[in-house]
Motif scaffolding. Structure first.
Motif, mmCIF file in Angstrom:
data_model
loop_
_atom_site.group_PDB
_atom_site.id
_atom_site.type_symbol
_atom_site.label_atom_id
_atom_site.label_comp_id
_atom_site.label_asym_id
_atom_site.label_seq_id
_atom_site.Cartn_x
_atom_site.Cartn_y
_atom_site.Cartn_z
ATOM 1 N N SER A 24 21.223 -0.889 -31.751
ATOM 2 C CA SER A 24 21.627 -1.506 -30.500
ATOM 3 C C SER A 24 22.815 -2.427 -30.721
ATOM 4 O O SER A 24 22.980 -2.987 -31.806
ATOM 5 C CB SER A 24 20.465 -2.294 -29.904
ATOM 6 O OG SER A 24 20.102 -3.373 -30.740
ATOM 7 N N PRO A 25 23.670 -2.608 -29.704
ATOM 8 C CA PRO A 25 24.845 -3.474 -29.870
ATOM 9 C C PRO A 25 24.503 -4.912 -30.214
ATOM 10 O O PRO A 25 25.178 -5.529 -31.033
ATOM 11 C CB PRO A 25 25.548 -3.367 -28.512
ATOM 12 C CG PRO A 25 25.083 -2.067 -27.942
ATOM 13 C CD PRO A 25 23.686 -1.899 -28.412
ATOM 14 N N SER A 26 23.447 -5.470 -29.599
ATOM 15 C CA SER A 26 23.092 -6.858 -29.900
ATOM 16 C C SER A 26 22.608 -7.016 -31.334
ATOM 17 O O SER A 26 22.970 -7.980 -32.024
ATOM 18 C CB SER A 26 22.015 -7.332 -28.928
ATOM 19 O OG SER A 26 20.851 -6.517 -29.030
ATOM 20 N N ASP A 27 21.804 -6.061 -31.808
ATOM 21 C CA ASP A 27 21.351 -6.114 -33.203
ATOM 22 C C ASP A 27 22.524 -5.928 -34.165
ATOM 23 O O ASP A 27 22.569 -6.540 -35.230
ATOM 24 C CB ASP A 27 20.299 -5.041 -33.454
ATOM 25 C CG ASP A 27 19.010 -5.310 -32.688
ATOM 26 O OD1 ASP A 27 18.812 -6.471 -32.270
ATOM 27 O OD2 ASP A 27 18.225 -4.363 -32.500
ATOM 28 N N GLN A 28 23.480 -5.066 -33.761
ATOM 29 C CA GLN A 28 24.639 -4.852 -34.618
ATOM 30 C C GLN A 28 25.484 -6.113 -34.737
ATOM 31 O O GLN A 28 25.961 -6.464 -35.818
ATOM 32 C CB GLN A 28 25.492 -3.706 -34.065
ATOM 33 C CG GLN A 28 26.678 -3.325 -34.940
ATOM 34 C CD GLN A 28 26.240 -2.761 -36.270
ATOM 35 O OE1 GLN A 28 25.514 -1.779 -36.334
ATOM 36 N NE2 GLN A 28 26.665 -3.399 -37.344
ATOM 37 N N ARG A 29 25.675 -6.819 -33.630
ATOM 38 C CA ARG A 29 26.446 -8.064 -33.680
ATOM 39 C C ARG A 29 25.737 -9.111 -34.535
ATOM 40 O O ARG A 29 26.391 -9.843 -35.297
ATOM 41 C CB ARG A 29 26.674 -8.585 -32.260
ATOM 42 C CG ARG A 29 27.700 -7.794 -31.466
ATOM 43 C CD ARG A 29 28.084 -8.527 -30.195
ATOM 44 N NE ARG A 29 26.950 -8.627 -29.278
ATOM 45 C CZ ARG A 29 26.692 -7.750 -28.329
ATOM 46 N NH1 ARG A 29 27.481 -6.691 -28.167
ATOM 47 N NH2 ARG A 29 25.664 -7.926 -27.513
ATOM 48 N N SER A 30 24.425 -9.201 -34.426
ATOM 49 C CA SER A 30 23.680 -10.155 -35.248
ATOM 50 C C SER A 30 23.782 -9.802 -36.729
ATOM 51 O O SER A 30 23.958 -10.682 -37.578
ATOM 52 C CB SER A 30 22.214 -10.185 -34.810
ATOM 53 O OG SER A 30 22.091 -10.585 -33.460
ATOM 54 N N LYS A 68 32.670 0.221 -30.206
ATOM 55 C CA LYS A 68 32.051 -0.097 -28.926
ATOM 56 C C LYS A 68 32.303 1.028 -27.935
ATOM 57 O O LYS A 68 33.412 1.513 -27.803
ATOM 58 C CB LYS A 68 32.612 -1.413 -28.378
ATOM 59 C CG LYS A 68 31.960 -1.846 -27.077
ATOM 60 C CD LYS A 68 32.515 -3.178 -26.613
ATOM 61 C CE LYS A 68 31.857 -3.601 -25.313
ATOM 62 N NZ LYS A 68 32.387 -4.904 -24.822
#
Length: 264
Positions: A11-17, A205
């Motif tokens: 997921s994008p949020s997990d990737q950013r973290s 993205k």
């Protein structure tokens, strides 16, 4: 030691973290090494430096291949290398965590070995500048080899900040170990060529309109072909038909003008 890559999450949020943790870890490791150099420099007054430096063409100088990057001749020398290591170490470790971990031994030994082979007999070489040159050349060459957007951006940042290292691998200033610089740079280039595929590229993205276009047009490939290739003639809609002629044309005879017979 497990270093998280760019493909460990979905997921994008997990990737950013995960990316933030990766860059923070790279910064912390670079800072820890800088603190180690500072601690060693503080203790240098209590022991003799020469046995721990690289001594060209001397069998006792082999020990310096392992210890010379930890030593520095002055505080200015330490500060210069510390700033470079902190910036280039964070950049390399954040972009290429797996490749950087495997490249450091090659860069470390390459800088010392070049100083031992190319240095003048009786000289002493020390300092971590060979490591900084190796990291800069590794990041720069990886940008040329991988050619994805993050890699090219990292290469441009490294060149913008430390592009002058392309010149310091050659003899310019007396008292500066260009041999160690050259060895570190060669180690960085070799590491980049060998380890260019160890780290996966950053996840790109994806925007919602890309998925909408694919659903409407039946896929990105068909959409691209429709934009770049003209349709076949039989698929072109007819917008206007020429009306059929209602009657045939008529040929009119050409009559010669009459000639008058009057006298002049």
């Amino acid at each position: 030691m497990h270093l998280p890559g760019h493909d460990d999450t979905s997921s994008p949020s997990d990737q950013r973290s995960a990316d933030r943790r990766l860059w923070l870890r790279a910064f912390n490791l670079s800072l820890a090494f800088v603190l180690l150099l500072t601690a060693v420099f503080s203790a240098q007054g209590s022991f003799e430096l020469r046995p721990w430096t690289v001594q060209p063409w001397s069998m006792t100088g082999w020990l310096g291949l392992l210890t010379a990057p930890l030593l520095h001749g002055s505080f200015e020398h330490l500060a210069t290398n510390a700033i470079s290591l902190l910036m280039l170490g964070t950049l390399a470790g954040g972009m290429y965590p797996r490749a950087t971990l495997r490249a450091l031994p090659l860069i470390w030994l390459g800088s010392g070995l070049a100083a031992w082979l190319l240095g003048e007999a009786g000289s002493h070489h020390l300092g971590a500048s060979g490591l900084t040159h190796g990291l800069m050349f590794m990041v720069f060459v990886l940008g040329l080899l991988r050619r994805d957007r993050p890699a090219v951006a990292a290469a441009m940042i490294a060149f913008l900040l430390y592009g002058g290292m392309l010149l310091t691998i050659l003899p310019r200033e007396p008292g500066v170990s260009w041999q160690a610089h050259l060895g570190g740079a060669i180690g960085g280039v070799i590491a980049a060529a060998m380890l260019r595929r160890h780290d996966p590229p950053l996840a790109r993205k994806r925007y919602s309109w890309e998925d909408e276009d694919e659903d409407e047009d039946g896929g990105a490939g068909e959409r691209d072909r429709g934009e770049l290739e003209p349709p076949p003639p039989q698929d072109v809609p007819v917008l206007w038909d020429r009306p059929a002629p209602t009657q045939q044309g008529q040929v009119l005879p050409f009559r010669a003008p009459r000639r008058s017979d009057g006298a002049d």
